[in-house]
Design a protein around this motif. Structure first.
Motif, PDB file in Angstrom:
ATOM      1  N   LYS A  12       5.447   3.729  -1.418  1.00 13.89           N
ATOM      2  CA  LYS A  12       5.005   2.355  -1.553  1.00 13.89           C
ATOM      3  C   LYS A  12       5.657   1.516  -0.457  1.00 13.89           C
ATOM      4  O   LYS A  12       6.880   1.504  -0.326  1.00 13.89           O
ATOM      5  CB  LYS A  12       5.388   1.795  -2.927  1.00 13.89           C
ATOM      6  CG  LYS A  12       4.561   2.365  -4.078  1.00 13.89           C
ATOM      7  CD  LYS A  12       3.163   1.768  -4.073  1.00 13.89           C
ATOM      8  CE  LYS A  12       2.369   2.222  -5.302  1.00 13.89           C
ATOM      9  NZ  LYS A  12       1.006   1.679  -5.287  1.00 13.89           N
ATOM     10  N   THR A  25       0.857  -1.189   0.000  1.00 10.70           N
ATOM     11  CA  THR A  25       0.000   0.000   0.000  1.00 10.70           C
ATOM     12  C   THR A  25       0.891   1.236   0.000  1.00 10.70           C
ATOM     13  O   THR A  25       2.114   1.139  -0.032  1.00 10.70           O
ATOM     14  CB  THR A  25      -0.899   0.036   1.250  1.00 10.70           C
ATOM     15  OG1 THR A  25      -0.070   0.134   2.416  1.00 10.70           O
ATOM     16  CG2 THR A  25      -1.760  -1.208   1.346  1.00 10.70           C
ATOM     17  N   GLU A  26       0.253   2.419   0.043  1.00  8.72           N
ATOM     18  CA  GLU A  26       0.976   3.669   0.246  1.00  8.72           C
ATOM     19  C   GLU A  26       0.852   4.086   1.693  1.00  8.72           C
ATOM     20  O   GLU A  26      -0.222   3.964   2.289  1.00  8.72           O
ATOM     21  CB  GLU A  26       0.423   4.778  -0.662  1.00  8.72           C
ATOM     22  CG  GLU A  26       0.844   4.656  -2.111  1.00  8.72           C
ATOM     23  CD  GLU A  26       0.515   5.913  -2.906  1.00  8.72           C
ATOM     24  OE1 GLU A  26      -0.059   6.860  -2.318  1.00  8.72           O
ATOM     25  OE2 GLU A  26       0.824   5.948  -4.098  1.00  8.72           O
TER      26      GLU A  26
END
Length: 522
Positions: free
Chosen positions: A148, A141-142
């Motif tokens: 990232k 995910t971010e």
């Protein structure tokens, strides 16, 4: 904490609040009823600061076990941090500068005025949202910096607290050992249990014996004995605490087993991925010509080739076709596995163009290479195509002592009489995206004289970060370095380039693939 009636065997944990008697410092409250028979005679309320939680989540500011980019943190149901950001603690000024456009003025003011991210930094990411919905998983995910990351997240199952726990690493470190992941939830719950026990001990010596039993049990947990089960027969409130403790140990054991399983799965995936990349390296090596092959036709030459990762997006290629010697240095989009795929395409297209079709004119080689890339990517929308390469192509006519050159972004350095002439490249790449009006590559011709020295290269050497200030090496320094060593034998030049590259890079991560080809034609 709001006053309310507490049933027998029940306890309440409230989230952190700004508490006036503590000079408006955030406090977490724990409450448990004290009974005499069926009558409530008192309520035990513990007020806890965030200091212990912060010290634990940041590992006392010792980040070694977290790797270069790892951190763990707790977030409340208001999406605000209940612990401190590693990146703020390490460098507050840099953190604020990098994120000044990410938060509103009020959030920025709170962080700067209070000098903390505790209950000031909003963290509304995909991982937090999924954990608050009850999901317990690991995925890419971010994070709250927009980076990232490989993130493991889960709701923190403490009655009365809607907290979630997140542990994450930047994707670049995703396949490194997980270190302390399997200890986080265990240690967090142990800290809460210890605080409850220690505060209760201070309240009354009447509770000393049962609390010592709980402390002893907690120490067994610290020693990694998760099979312990306390059997304490005493007043109701301590029966409840003992039951909670046994439930906590069971939960910790289950979570640790799950984390251990996850670690082993990631470790196996890392091994499989690394094995695949190493096999890709064998394929790339088989496609690249032997470096010593250039010396068959050009004895005084070298190839400085240093991939950033196992496989590379830079590649070199040379071939003698009749009386023409073709020498090429190319820098493909990206590095690592994506770059290596483009490099394999480039090598294949060059073999078709030069060996099978007999084309040796540099500008025609570049045009043919671009056409092949366009055809290969024909099924992809043009606005989605970003793949291509910056490249320098030299063709030496061994009978007439003439050197032809054409380049896409990558220039040719020509040194004669202790002066460097920069033969400029066209300012567009070899790419399927190239504009048709820019399709004609410029072909340049140089009459080669004795002691002329030539260099073609990618931008990896001059873009390498390092030195005393952590800056790029820069093209000017690279050019001056080549000028200072150009009269030395090529083998010696290679050693000097390698020494300078490593010294400049020092402990800094390599920025990109690096490629330099140097040659004297006679």
């Amino acid at each position: 904490m709001s006053a309310k009636k507490l049933d027998k065997g029940k306890s309440i944990i409230s989230d952190f609040e700004y508490f006036l008697p503590s000079f408006m410092q955030p406090r977490l409250f724990l409450a448990a009823p004290v009974f005499k028979g069926d009558e409530t005679i008192a309520t035990l309320i513990l007020s806890l600061s965030n200091k212990s939680l912060d010290e634990f989540m940041t590992h006392n500011h010792n980040w070694e076990s977290f790797g270069k980019t790892g951190e763990s943190y707790v977030v409340g149901d208001d999406y605000l941090m209940r612990s401190l950001s590693r990146f703020y603690l390490e460098n507050p000024e840099k953190f604020l500068e990098n994120n000044k456009d990410s938060y509103d003025k009020e959030t920025y003011r709170k962080i700067t005025s209070l000098s903390t991210t505790f209950m000031t930094l909003p963290v509304k990411t995909e991982a937090i949202s999924m954990a608050q919905k009850g999901y317990d998983e690991t995925k890419i995910t971010e994070d709250y910096r927009g980076k990232k990351v490989l993130s493991s997240y889960a709701p923190l199952k403490l009655e009365g607290l809607d907290w979630v726990l997140v542990t994450k690493l930047d994707v670049k470190e995703a396949f490194k050992p997980l270190g302390i992941y399997n200890r986080k939830m265990l240690a967090l719950l142990i800290i809460v249990a210890l605080l409850i026990i220690l505060y209760a001990l201070l309240m009354s010596s009447h509770f000393l014996k049962p609390i010592n039993i709980l402390i002893s049990g907690t120490r067994e947990v610290e020693k990694d004995n998760l099979d312990i089960k306390l059997d304490l027969v005493t007043k109701d409130e301590f029966r409840s605490l003992t039951g909670n403790f046994n439930s906590m140990v069971a939960t910790i054991k289950a979570n640790r087993e799950e984390l251990t399983k996850l670690y082993e799965e990631i470790k196996q995936k890392q091994k499989e991925l690394t094995d695949s990349i190493r096999y890709s390296l064998r394929i790339q090596k088989s496609a690249l010509p032997d470096k010593d092959e250039l010396k068959k036709y050009c004895k005084d030459s070298f190839v400085f080739y240093k991939p950033k990762d196992i496989v590379s997006g830079d590649f070199y290629w040379f071939h003698k076709e009749g009386n023409k010697l073709v020498i090429i240095a190319a820098d493909c989009t990206g590095h690592g596995v994506p770059g290596s795929f483009i490099s394999l395409l480039g090598i294949e297209f060059l073999q078709r163009t030069v060996i099978h079709e007999g084309i040796t004119k540099p500008s025609e080689i570049l045009s043919k290479l671009r056409d092949n890339l366009s055809y290969f990517f024909r099924k992809i929308q043009k606005d989605e195509i970003k793949d291509g390469m910056d490249i320098a192509v030299c063709t030496f006519d061994m009978e007439n002592n003439m050197l032809e050159y054409a380049g896409a972004y990558n220039p040719l350095y020509h040194i004669r009489n202790n002066e460097v002439e920069i033969i400029k490249a066209d300012r567009f790449p070899v790419s399927a995206q190239a504009i048709r009006e820019q399709s004609s590559f410029t072909n340049r011709v140089i009459e080669v004289k004795k002691d002329d020295v030539f260099y073609i290269f990618s931008d990896g050497f001059q873009d390498q970060m390092g030195g005393p200030r952590g800056k790029k090496f820069m093209s000017k320094n690279f050019r001056e370095l080549l000028l200072s060593i150009h009269q030395k034998p090529m083998a010696g030049q290679y050693d000097i380039l390698n020494e300078n590259f490593e010294k400049w890079k020092s402990n800094t991560e390599q920025t990109d693939d690096a490629l330099v080809i140097g040659f004297k034609l006679f």
